[in-house]
Design a protein around this motif. Sequence first.
Motif, short mmCIF file in Angstrom:
data_model
loop_
_atom_site.label_atom_id
_atom_site.label_comp_id
_atom_site.label_asym_id
_atom_site.label_seq_id
_atom_site.Cartn_x
_atom_site.Cartn_y
_atom_site.Cartn_z
N GLN A 499 30.07 37.74 49.40
CA GLN A 499 29.14 37.00 50.27
C GLN A 499 27.88 37.81 50.55
N CYS A 500 28.00 39.13 50.57
CA CYS A 500 26.87 40.01 50.90
C CYS A 500 26.10 40.47 49.68
N ALA A 501 26.70 40.39 48.51
CA ALA A 501 26.09 40.91 47.28
C ALA A 501 24.78 40.20 46.94
N GLY A 502 24.72 38.88 47.18
CA GLY A 502 23.52 38.12 46.82
C GLY A 502 22.29 38.58 47.57
N PHE A 503 22.41 38.79 48.87
CA PHE A 503 21.27 39.22 49.67
C PHE A 503 20.85 40.63 49.28
N PHE A 504 21.83 41.49 48.96
CA PHE A 504 21.51 42.85 48.53
C PHE A 504 20.66 42.81 47.25
N LYS A 505 21.06 41.94 46.29
CA LYS A 505 20.28 41.82 45.06
C LYS A 505 18.90 41.23 45.34
N GLU A 506 18.84 40.27 46.25
CA GLU A 506 17.56 39.64 46.61
C GLU A 506 16.57 40.68 47.14
N VAL A 507 17.09 41.66 47.91
CA VAL A 507 16.23 42.67 48.53
C VAL A 507 15.88 43.80 47.56
N PHE A 508 16.89 44.28 46.82
CA PHE A 508 16.70 45.48 46.00
C PHE A 508 16.60 45.22 44.50
N GLY A 509 16.98 44.02 44.07
CA GLY A 509 16.87 43.70 42.65
C GLY A 509 17.98 44.28 41.79
N ILE A 510 19.07 44.72 42.39
CA ILE A 510 20.20 45.23 41.62
C ILE A 510 21.49 44.58 42.09
N ASP A 511 22.47 44.52 41.20
CA ASP A 511 23.76 43.88 41.50
C ASP A 511 24.74 44.91 42.07
N PRO A 512 25.27 44.69 43.26
CA PRO A 512 26.36 45.54 43.73
C PRO A 512 27.70 45.01 43.20
N VAL A 513 28.51 45.91 42.67
CA VAL A 513 29.83 45.51 42.17
C VAL A 513 30.89 46.40 42.81
N PHE A 514 32.06 45.82 43.02
CA PHE A 514 33.13 46.52 43.73
C PHE A 514 34.40 46.51 42.88
N HIS A 515 34.92 47.70 42.57
CA HIS A 515 36.16 47.82 41.80
C HIS A 515 37.21 48.55 42.63
N VAL A 516 38.45 48.08 42.52
CA VAL A 516 39.56 48.72 43.24
C VAL A 516 40.57 49.25 42.24
N LYS A 517 40.92 50.53 42.40
CA LYS A 517 41.96 51.14 41.56
C LYS A 517 43.27 51.15 42.34
N LEU A 518 44.31 50.64 41.72
CA LEU A 518 45.61 50.65 42.37
C LEU A 518 46.21 52.04 42.27
N LEU A 519 46.78 52.49 43.37
CA LEU A 519 47.44 53.79 43.39
C LEU A 519 48.83 53.65 42.79
N MET A 520 49.29 54.69 42.15
CA MET A 520 50.64 54.68 41.59
C MET A 520 51.65 54.82 42.73
N LEU A 521 52.56 53.91 42.79
CA LEU A 521 53.57 53.94 43.85
C LEU A 521 54.73 54.85 43.46
#
Length: 521
Positions: A499-521
């Motif tokens: 929801q927040c990524a679009g406004f960030f790109k609108e302001v700065f011109g770059i795409d924010p991306v978020f990746h999650v690494k699962l921890l080994m249980l």
Amino acid sequence: MKPKKSGKAAVRTAAVIDIGSRVVKMRVAQLRHGEVQTLDQLRYFLPLGHEVFHTGSISFATTRELSRILRGFSETLRGYGITQPMVVATTALREAKNRSYVEDQLHVLGGIDVKVLEDDEEKTLIYYSMLGALKKIEKAAKEVSLLTYIGTGSIGVALYDGAHIVYSQHLPIGSVKLHDVFSGIQDNPEQFHQVIEEYLANMLSPLLSFLRDFPVKNLVLCGSEDSIIARLCGAQEENGCYWIEAERMQNLYRTICSMVPEAIGERYGIHEDEAAAVYSALAIYCCLQPCASEKTVISPQVELWDELLREMLLPKAKEAYDAHLCDSAVCCAATIARRFACDPKHWEMVSRIALQIFDKTRPIHGLPDRVRLLLQLSAILHDCGRFVDGSERFRSIFYLIRNFDLYGLTKEEINLVAVISGYNELTKPDFSEIKFARTTPAEKLVISKSVAIFRLANALDRSGKQKIGDLKIKLDKEKLIITGSGNDNMQLEKWAFEQCAGFFKEVFGIDPVFHVKLLML
């Protein structure tokens, strides 16, 4: 042929002119052996405060007199080779309705440019000098102390926990203004002192109630009347501080509380205007003194210009002052957040992420470090309004924060913190709204950039459960890559981030991306 060097470094000199509410004064100082030493001082009595507090303005006759005084000071300074003194003004000029006219006339008549200090700027400079004096006192340096500055037009208090300033508050009444506000009943001394005491008790009661939660050891006082009060109480000066017995202060107030200023001045050999200010200052001090357990009041002999001259003569002094201001502002914001039952784990995480994003995106945002501090404060305070009105969260946060006293911040900076704090993943700035009517294009840019960073940081702990660990942020060409680790369900955080990524790109011109690494249980 090159000229020979004398082998002696030129002595650095500087001057500050302080336009106060009762006195216009000048101090010339030099740097010698790493210490700031006074070369000359001049003082000229000019009751600007009385005029402003009674009429709201400074007359042109008084403005011309002030210009004459400043020209005389400038003539004296030429003898020291100083052509550009720092000229500052405080309460009287700050509160004058015709302030801009007065500033313009001082420039036209004498070529003098005046810096009018905001209330927060003035008080913070004084507190810093008070702390410098306090830290030289071994037994008091690490004790909880209430720093109190009684100005002519306002009272400032700051709570020092032995390491940092953790709370500050400004009250719009001072020694001269207090006496002038109730000038209509001064002819009846018995009624006058009762009215003053009741008025102060009512005004100070929220502060005194708050201080009950802190074991305040020392009351540390500073104000233009302190040296007179210290003399009348028979106080001794040691290491640049007066040590005043609280009981003697109380006794002195009880002696003069039923007297008019003329009688006080005649009895103690002081000017009538000084007597009126001493009366008010003592009334304020006696209200505050019971909150401290120590029965001796510490009064450092410091003034506004002390730190200004240090910064002019010592290049590294400004860095130390700025570091103190930032640390204390953060501590004060944390104190306020706790008072509103905000979750410290949440705002600490949001604050940490926001600062990481700010630092990693420096090449594209171009914002100064001062905005970095405001962003951090916004992250700490952003949940304060949720318990006031959940349906009007932005409005609640905005009006709450803009009325907070945040240590060392100007009103404009506090307003910026209030604006940034109010947005979440569902809201973003709409500059067509009436509250932005006077916002300049440059200010809109700062708001947009700060809000874009804040919303992204807040989204990454949208659940308030700190699910993400080992957070790393990388600016890579046209992407801001954020990676974290954890095994918890992060669908809420991912949704909020999108929801927040679009406004960030609108302001700065770059795409924010978020990746999650699962921890080994």
